[in-house]
Scaffold this active site. Structure first.
Site, PDB file in Angstrom:
ATOM      1  N   ASN A  14       4.119  12.583 -61.870  1.00 51.84           N
ATOM      2  CA  ASN A  14       3.462  13.790 -61.644  1.00 51.84           C
ATOM      3  C   ASN A  14       3.038  13.980 -63.173  1.00 51.84           C
ATOM      4  O   ASN A  14       3.883  14.459 -64.072  1.00 51.84           O
ATOM      5  CB  ASN A  14       4.431  14.937 -61.218  1.00 51.84           C
ATOM      6  N   TRP A  15       1.809  13.845 -63.579  1.00 52.45           N
ATOM      7  CA  TRP A  15       1.458  13.834 -64.849  1.00 52.45           C
ATOM      8  C   TRP A  15       1.139  15.557 -65.446  1.00 52.45           C
ATOM      9  O   TRP A  15       1.060  15.884 -66.622  1.00 52.45           O
ATOM     10  CB  TRP A  15      -0.158  13.485 -64.981  1.00 52.45           C
ATOM     11  N   LYS A  16       1.469  16.459 -64.315  1.00 50.18           N
ATOM     12  CA  LYS A  16       1.178  17.927 -64.867  1.00 50.18           C
ATOM     13  C   LYS A  16      -0.103  18.013 -65.523  1.00 50.18           C
ATOM     14  O   LYS A  16      -1.068  17.496 -65.230  1.00 50.18           O
ATOM     15  CB  LYS A  16       2.536  18.402 -65.506  1.00 50.18           C
ATOM     16  N   HIS A 100       6.030  22.382 -55.935  1.00 51.87           N
ATOM     17  CA  HIS A 100       6.424  22.152 -57.126  1.00 51.87           C
ATOM     18  C   HIS A 100       7.189  23.290 -57.732  1.00 51.87           C
ATOM     19  O   HIS A 100       6.760  24.322 -57.779  1.00 51.87           O
ATOM     20  CB  HIS A 100       5.797  21.450 -58.355  1.00 51.87           C
ATOM     21  N   GLU A 102       7.345  24.354 -60.565  1.00 47.16           N
ATOM     22  CA  GLU A 102       6.595  25.052 -61.728  1.00 47.16           C
ATOM     23  C   GLU A 102       5.505  26.015 -60.918  1.00 47.16           C
ATOM     24  O   GLU A 102       5.076  27.008 -61.516  1.00 47.16           O
ATOM     25  CB  GLU A 102       5.923  23.951 -62.423  1.00 47.16           C
ATOM     26  N   GLU A 172      14.346  18.139 -56.366  1.00 50.12           N
ATOM     27  CA  GLU A 172      14.015  18.297 -57.922  1.00 50.12           C
ATOM     28  C   GLU A 172      15.073  19.590 -58.344  1.00 50.12           C
ATOM     29  O   GLU A 172      14.385  20.760 -58.199  1.00 50.12           O
ATOM     30  CB  GLU A 172      12.965  18.432 -58.223  1.00 50.12           C
ATOM     31  N   GLY A 178      12.224  18.358 -66.889  1.00 50.03           N
ATOM     32  CA  GLY A 178      11.905  18.523 -68.316  1.00 50.03           C
ATOM     33  C   GLY A 178      12.984  18.747 -69.283  1.00 50.03           C
ATOM     34  O   GLY A 178      12.687  19.035 -70.293  1.00 50.03           O
ATOM     35  N   SER A 217      13.938  14.665 -65.112  1.00 51.41           N
ATOM     36  CA  SER A 217      14.275  13.751 -66.336  1.00 51.41           C
ATOM     37  C   SER A 217      14.642  12.437 -65.927  1.00 51.41           C
ATOM     38  O   SER A 217      15.795  11.557 -66.425  1.00 51.41           O
ATOM     39  CB  SER A 217      15.732  14.609 -66.895  1.00 51.41           C
ATOM     40  N   GLY A 238       8.073  13.007 -64.049  1.00 50.69           N
ATOM     41  CA  GLY A 238       6.925  13.902 -64.889  1.00 50.69           C
ATOM     42  C   GLY A 238       6.807  13.313 -66.383  1.00 50.69           C
ATOM     43  O   GLY A 238       6.163  12.320 -66.473  1.00 50.69           O
ATOM     44  N   GLY A 239       7.598  13.558 -67.144  1.00 50.51           N
ATOM     45  CA  GLY A 239       7.573  12.954 -68.614  1.00 50.51           C
ATOM     46  C   GLY A 239       7.578  11.362 -68.539  1.00 50.51           C
ATOM     47  O   GLY A 239       6.478  11.064 -69.233  1.00 50.51           O
TER      48      GLY A 239
HETATM   49  P1  PGA Z   1      10.404  15.455 -65.500  1.00 46.25           P
HETATM   50  O1  PGA Z   1       9.696  16.323 -64.516  1.00 46.25           O
HETATM   51  O2  PGA Z   1      10.569  13.950 -65.095  1.00 46.25           O
HETATM   52  O3  PGA Z   1       9.961  15.621 -66.506  1.00 46.25           O
HETATM   53  O4  PGA Z   1      11.796  16.137 -65.531  1.00 46.25           O
HETATM   54  C1  PGA Z   1       9.842  15.922 -62.839  1.00 46.25           C
HETATM   55  C2  PGA Z   1       9.026  16.815 -62.188  1.00 46.25           C
HETATM   56  O5  PGA Z   1       8.505  18.076 -62.441  1.00 46.25           O
HETATM   57  O6  PGA Z   1       8.364  16.356 -61.060  1.00 46.25           O
END
Ligand code: PGA
Length: 271
Positions: A14-16, A100, A102, A172, A178, A217, A238-239
């Protein structure tokens, strides 16, 4: 409990809202395509920002790499400023992340909205990756199970059947996203098992086959411990998906875990 795993582990990046430059997005996509080609026992997915989707899809072409969207509208057309229709995504994206945390926190995404989007994605042949998970205050209050139950029930509530839907669930915990503080694999497994049990009350035959991902994470260093959990079939990253080498390490860990399970000795200990 012994179960037949889904055919392949699934790792989705997930590149956001990254990267911001088109050239960087295409470079990252090419690297991910190479990763997917090197680890064909894993279903590897990247979810770039919507504005890059078409170009990324064209860049990776017909490859082992699947492309997904980060969200979509449930509706097909009309007055939905800023939104993307499932009709626009169909043919471009094989997957879509729905719900998600967010988007739940920042964009007012509700359980009802998630239900509509999951059903719409399935109706348009796009596999939904429904994201669910508790916030830190909910975990501290001992409400993890209640929150996950509610979000999961909502996510599948408008599906006619789980079998054949292509549904993917991403567990999640919001506090792990993050933060650099992943859940412990043992805690994540407890929730993943609960999710599978709930799916079983809706569709007992399909539940063992629904990929349940852990997200929050995930890194090349900690990924394997999650993939070795009996009810965790992959990761939403994500990251760790923004760096080609770390994404490769996570995908490689998924492949190694699956290969380990396929060895006769691993089979013997599982049954
Ligand atoms: P993260 O994000 O790996 O940076 O913790 C995961 C996500 O939001 O899908």
């Amino acid at each position: 409990m012994t179960r037949t795993r889904p055919m392949q582990p699934l790792v989705a990046g997930n590149w956001k809202m990254n990267p911001t430059a088109r050239s960087d997005a295409l470079m990252l996509a090419r690297a991910a395509a190479a990763t997917a080609a090197r680890h064909q026992a894993v279903t590897t997915v990247i979810c770039p920002p919507t504005v890059f989707l078409a170009e990324v899809a064209a860049e990776v072409g017909p490859s082992r790499l699947a492309v997904g969207a980060q969200t979509m509208a449930a509706e097909e057309r009309g007055a939905f400023t800023g939104e993307t229709s499932p009709l626009m995504l169909a043919g471009l994206a094989g997957f879509v992340i729905v719900g998600h945390s967010e988007r739940r926190a920042n964009d007012g995404e509700t359980d009802e909205g998630v239900a509509a989007k999951v059903a719409s994605a399935v109706a348009h042949g796009i596999r939904p990756i429904a994201a669910i998970g508790e916030r830190i205050e909910e975990r501290r209050a001992g409400r993890t199970e209640e929150v996950v139950d509610r979000q999961l029930h909502a996510a599948v509530s408008r599906l006619e059947a789980i079998h054949g839907s292509g549904l993917v669930i991403a567990y999640e915990p919001v506090w792990a996203i993050g933060s650099g503080e992943a859940a412990s694999p043992a805690d994540a497994q407890v929730v993943a098992a609960r999710i599978r049990e709930l799916l079983g009350t809706v569709d007992a035959d399909a539940a063992p086959q629904v990929p349940i991902l852990y997200g929050g994470s995930v890194t090349g260093d900690n990924a394997r411990a999650f993939f070795d959990c009996p009810d965790i079939d992959g990761a939403l990253v994500g990251g760790g998906s923004l760096d080609a080498a770390s994404f490769e390490a996570i995908v490689a860990a998924a492949e190694a875990a699956a290969a380990h399970r396929r060895t006769p000795s691993a089979e013997a200990t599982r049954s």
